[in-house]
Design a protein around this motif. Structure first.
Motif, short mmCIF file in Angstrom:
data_model
loop_
_atom_site.label_atom_id
_atom_site.label_comp_id
_atom_site.label_asym_id
_atom_site.label_seq_id
_atom_site.Cartn_x
_atom_site.Cartn_y
_atom_site.Cartn_z
N UNK A 87 0.76 -1.25 0.00
CA UNK A 87 0.00 0.00 0.00
C UNK A 87 0.78 1.28 0.00
N UNK A 88 2.06 1.25 0.17
CA UNK A 88 2.82 2.50 0.16
C UNK A 88 2.45 3.38 1.34
N UNK A 89 1.76 4.50 1.06
CA UNK A 89 1.44 5.44 2.13
C UNK A 89 0.33 4.92 3.04
N UNK A 90 0.27 5.47 4.24
CA UNK A 90 -0.77 5.10 5.19
C UNK A 90 -2.08 5.76 4.77
N UNK A 91 -3.17 5.00 4.83
CA UNK A 91 -4.47 5.53 4.41
C UNK A 91 -5.36 5.71 5.62
N UNK A 92 -5.95 6.88 5.79
CA UNK A 92 -6.84 7.13 6.93
C UNK A 92 -8.29 6.78 6.60
N UNK A 93 -9.16 6.99 7.59
CA UNK A 93 -10.59 6.78 7.38
C UNK A 93 -11.23 8.15 7.16
N UNK A 94 -12.16 8.22 6.21
CA UNK A 94 -12.81 9.48 5.89
C UNK A 94 -13.82 9.86 6.98
N UNK A 95 -13.49 10.91 7.72
CA UNK A 95 -14.37 11.34 8.80
C UNK A 95 -14.93 12.73 8.51
N UNK A 96 -15.13 13.01 7.22
CA UNK A 96 -15.50 14.38 6.84
C UNK A 96 -16.99 14.67 7.03
N UNK A 97 -17.81 13.64 7.19
CA UNK A 97 -19.25 13.88 7.28
C UNK A 97 -19.68 14.27 8.68
N UNK A 99 -23.19 13.38 10.52
CA UNK A 99 -22.20 12.41 10.97
C UNK A 99 -21.47 11.74 9.81
N UNK A 100 -20.28 11.22 10.09
CA UNK A 100 -19.57 10.38 9.12
C UNK A 100 -20.15 8.98 9.21
N UNK A 101 -20.51 8.47 8.06
CA UNK A 101 -21.16 7.15 8.06
C UNK A 101 -20.17 6.08 7.57
N UNK A 102 -20.00 5.07 8.40
CA UNK A 102 -19.05 4.00 8.07
C UNK A 102 -19.83 2.70 7.97
N UNK A 181 -29.21 13.45 17.94
CA UNK A 181 -28.61 13.31 19.28
C UNK A 181 -27.11 13.61 19.33
N UNK A 182 -26.62 14.28 18.32
CA UNK A 182 -25.23 14.76 18.36
C UNK A 182 -24.14 13.70 18.19
N UNK A 183 -24.48 12.57 17.57
CA UNK A 183 -23.41 11.60 17.26
C UNK A 183 -22.72 12.05 15.97
N UNK A 184 -21.39 12.04 15.95
CA UNK A 184 -20.72 12.50 14.72
C UNK A 184 -20.12 11.37 13.88
N UNK A 185 -20.22 10.13 14.36
CA UNK A 185 -19.82 8.97 13.54
C UNK A 185 -20.89 7.89 13.71
N UNK A 186 -21.29 7.28 12.61
CA UNK A 186 -22.25 6.17 12.67
C UNK A 186 -21.58 4.95 12.05
N UNK A 214 -19.65 7.44 3.91
CA UNK A 214 -18.40 8.14 3.60
C UNK A 214 -17.27 7.14 3.48
N UNK A 215 -17.45 6.02 4.14
CA UNK A 215 -16.40 5.02 4.19
C UNK A 215 -17.05 3.63 4.23
N UNK A 216 -16.67 2.78 3.30
CA UNK A 216 -17.14 1.39 3.34
C UNK A 216 -15.92 0.52 3.57
#
Ligand code: GDP
Length: 295
Positions: A87-97, A99-102, A181-186, A214-216
């Motif tokens: 994979x070369x570089x480290x890949x993060x998780x997209x938390x831009x939403x 809430x961010x939906x994973x 209810x103010x959750x920012x990640x699902x 946003x992330x599967x």
């Protein structure tokens, strides 16, 4: 981790010991053993072949310029190539939403529910997020209970709907609940089967389409070797997922899945699972993994 592979690679590099320089012959002998080590670790034949071809070209090319001993040069080239392959570089998780939906996908038993908990815990404790876990396995009440147990353990709320047999609806309702209810990640945990089947694929594809995550993430048991790679391909063809989670790397895994999966589906490995506990999660660093493989 990967003890067998590490030993075999070490033996391969030994072939070059005592040689003052790299030659067509000694490099070929060494790489034959490297290839054998990769195949024994359950790396796909074509990947192992391409791997050694690339290392050979570089070894012959760089040999002229380097001050490294042949053995050292070979270790470096194999390490670089393994890093690139994983994979070369480290890949993060997209938390831009918000809430961010994973969305979590994968076969039953791959470690999806456990990993959903680990990820929620990681995001809560390391990234200061407020995650909501969602139980979308409508077939196994035990799976829903398991997620509740995990949620309790880490102090994260779990959303489930008893009696509702429609995972799309549950996921959509959960997102509404998160917004209110103010959750920012699902984090949506879905139903898996023991093998890839059309019904499961349709179901998760429908959830995917409806909630536009946003992330599967695709979760796979690293102990399953080549099967892990084949399953990844089947899920990726359908979901075009964003990243892979390799679980059970604490077990007696041979390493093939870790090495092959990225180049087959062209998606990065993002995290690894290294145990049953909620803390047993690590960000995947290709170069660190290559170091571990080389022992
Ligand atoms: P799911 O069916 O995909 O949701 O899988 P589960 O999360 O229920 O995990 C299946 C089994 O694997 C459980 O017994 C977990 O404790 C175990 N497990 C999950 N991840 C890991 C891991 O990284 N290492 C080890 N050793 N066991 C794991």
């Amino acid at each position: 981790m990967f003890d067998n592979l590490s030993d075999k690679l070490d033996k391969a590099f030994h072939i070059l010991k005592g040689h003052g320089k790299i030659t067509e012959v000694n490099v070929a002998d060494t790489l034959k053993e490297v290839r054998r080590a990769l195949l024994d670790a359950d790396v796909n034949f074509k990947i192992a072949k391409d791997f050694t071809t690339k290392v050979k070209e570089k070894a012959i090319g760089e040999n002229v310029l380097t001050t490294l001993q042949p053995g050292q040069l070979m270790v470096k080239l194999v390490k670089d190539e393994l890093t690139e392959l994983m994979g070369g570089d480290v890949a993060g998780v997209n938390l831009s939403g918000n809430p961010s939906i994973i969305l979590m996908s994968g076969l039953q038993g791959s470690g999806k529910t456990t990993f959903s908990g680990k990820l929620a815990n990681f995001l809560k404790t390391k990234k200061n997020k407020k995650p909501l876990l969602v139980a979308c396995d409508i077939y196994r009440p035990a799976a829903i209970n398991q997620l509740h147990v995990v949620g309790e353990q880490i102090g994260v709320e779990v959303y489930s709907e008893e009696g509702n047999k429609n995972p799309v609806e549950i996921a959509q309702n959960a997102i509404k609940h998160a917004k209110a209810n103010g959750f920012n990640v699902v984090i949506v945990d879905t139903a898996g089967r023991l093998a890839v089947d059309e019904e499961m694929m349709n179901e998760i594809a429908n959830v995917h389409k409806a909630i536009e995550p946003h992330e599967t993430l695709f979760v796979v048991d690293s102990m399953t070797g080549q099967d892990a790679v084949n399953t990844a391909k089947a899920f990726n063809d359908r979901l075009n997922f964003d990243g892979v989670i390799l679980t059970k790397l604490d077990g007696d895994t041979r390493g093939g899945a870790a090495i092959s999966i990225k180049s087959v589906v062209n998606k990065p490995i993002k995290f690894i699972g290294t145990g049953e506990k909620m803390e047993a999660i690590d960000v995947f660093y290709p170069s660190r993994m290559a170091d571990r493989i080389l022992g």
